[in-house]
Design a protein around this motif. Sequence first.
Motif, PDB file in Angstrom:
ATOM      1  N   SER A   1       0.954  -1.172   0.016  1.00 22.89           N
ATOM      2  CA  SER A   1      -0.034   0.042   0.159  1.00 22.89           C
ATOM      3  C   SER A   1       0.721   1.401  -0.050  1.00 22.89           C
ATOM      4  O   SER A   1       0.474   2.210  -0.694  1.00 22.89           O
TER       5      SER A   1
ATOM      6  N   CYS B   1       2.134   1.966  -3.658  1.00 18.04           N
ATOM      7  CA  CYS B   1       1.055   2.442  -4.519  1.00 18.04           C
ATOM      8  C   CYS B   1       0.833   3.933  -4.103  1.00 18.04           C
ATOM      9  O   CYS B   1       0.681   4.745  -5.022  1.00 18.04           O
TER      10      CYS B   1
ATOM     11  N   GLY C   1       3.786   5.333  -6.246  1.00 18.35           N
ATOM     12  CA  GLY C   1       2.972   5.431  -7.571  1.00 18.35           C
ATOM     13  C   GLY C   1       2.211   6.697  -7.487  1.00 18.35           C
ATOM     14  O   GLY C   1       1.923   7.288  -8.581  1.00 18.35           O
TER      15      GLY C   1
ATOM     16  N   SER D   1      -3.090   4.782  -9.022  1.00 19.28           N
ATOM     17  CA  SER D   1      -2.124   3.934  -7.958  1.00 19.28           C
ATOM     18  C   SER D   1      -2.683   4.478  -6.782  1.00 19.28           C
ATOM     19  O   SER D   1      -2.673   3.702  -5.643  1.00 19.28           O
ATOM     20  N   TRP D   2      -2.942   5.774  -6.232  1.00 15.96           N
ATOM     21  CA  TRP D   2      -3.456   6.169  -4.945  1.00 15.96           C
ATOM     22  C   TRP D   2      -4.700   5.403  -4.599  1.00 15.96           C
ATOM     23  O   TRP D   2      -4.889   5.176  -3.723  1.00 15.96           O
TER      24      TRP D   2
ATOM     25  N   PHE E   1      -6.070   2.482  -5.845  1.00 15.22           N
ATOM     26  CA  PHE E   1      -5.817   1.228  -5.330  1.00 15.22           C
ATOM     27  C   PHE E   1      -4.984   1.080  -3.984  1.00 15.22           C
ATOM     28  O   PHE E   1      -5.375   0.220  -3.357  1.00 15.22           O
ATOM     29  N   GLY E   2      -4.035   1.853  -3.985  1.00 14.05           N
ATOM     30  CA  GLY E   2      -3.436   1.543  -2.551  1.00 14.05           C
ATOM     31  C   GLY E   2      -4.145   1.941  -1.480  1.00 14.05           C
ATOM     32  O   GLY E   2      -4.238   1.490  -0.097  1.00 14.05           O
TER      33      GLY E   2
ATOM     34  N   TYR F   1      -6.683  -1.036  -0.990  1.00 12.80           N
ATOM     35  CA  TYR F   1      -5.758  -2.057  -0.492  1.00 12.80           C
ATOM     36  C   TYR F   1      -5.500  -1.985   1.046  1.00 12.80           C
ATOM     37  O   TYR F   1      -5.761  -2.782   1.947  1.00 12.80           O
TER      38      TYR F   1
END
Length: 314
Positions: free
Chosen positions: A85, A88, A92, A178-179, A181-182, A185
């Motif tokens: 995380s 990401c 990311g 990416s943010w 998704f992280g 997660y």
Amino acid sequence: MPDSSGIPTSAGLAAKAWQLTLAFALLYVVWGSTYFAIRIAVRALPPFGLGGVRFVIAGGLPLIIMRLRGAAWPTPVQWRNAAISGGCLMLGGNGLVSWAEQTVSSSLAALLIAVTPLWFVVLEALRPRGTRPSTRGLLGLGVGFCGVALLIGPEGMRRDLGSPPVFGIALLMLACASWAFGSLYARYAEKPASGFMSSALQMLCGGAELVLLSLLTAEPWHATGTPAQLTEAWLALVYLIVAGSWLGFSSYMWLLSRVSPVKLSTYAYVNPLVAVLLGVWFLDEPFSWGLLGPALLILLGVVIVQLPAARRTP
């Protein structure tokens, strides 16, 4: 009781109204100003190195302090989850924003990052047993991404915004995904019970990954620019550590376990306004009144996506 997103709020994490108000205020104003601070810092400091130093310090110091005060050491699984995380979110998400802001204004960067809530909807729909968007949600996605297309597509618009490179804009879109998704997660993965320990772990892991990327890309680990730019860059780095990370990111992670992603992502409404005002007033960044149409489409798309959940919230 499950919140309006269909995701149950973590048990035992009820917060007082003033705590929620303060956390959201920090998220709205402080994070809006970080685009301005990053733009100043990358004029003299390498972007990945900047992010690496920022997050290693911002995550490492609190972790040491909490450990000295008797906090339990994270388990290997929690370290692994923090590495994923944090990678990401920091590498990311923030790292790509820092890299892109070498050539893209802080105002435009903040406006493009405003589509992050739309990525939340897309990735939540792709998640196993995730919530699928309604017809209205799909409409919001279409409207929001049309705003992005208008913002970066017409050559005249891009010229009025300082002719930012398409590659830099594409990196900002990747940073949004990416943010999101992280964040998702981190919401579901096993993590320390303390929200501050969890955020410190993620910042430390993400910062270490940024340092590694900086070394792999052979970034020059020395500051460049005029003495005034160097002073401003170091002050901006301190601000990013204290305000952006310790106050802003800790508030974000604290809220992530207490409110739905839909409510949390409302910071995307305010951050662009703060960033545009700071960029135009203090950095003389290019501004075009034609920017308002695409910007309003982006925000309208976010509003449409979030309206159904907001209306069902008790």
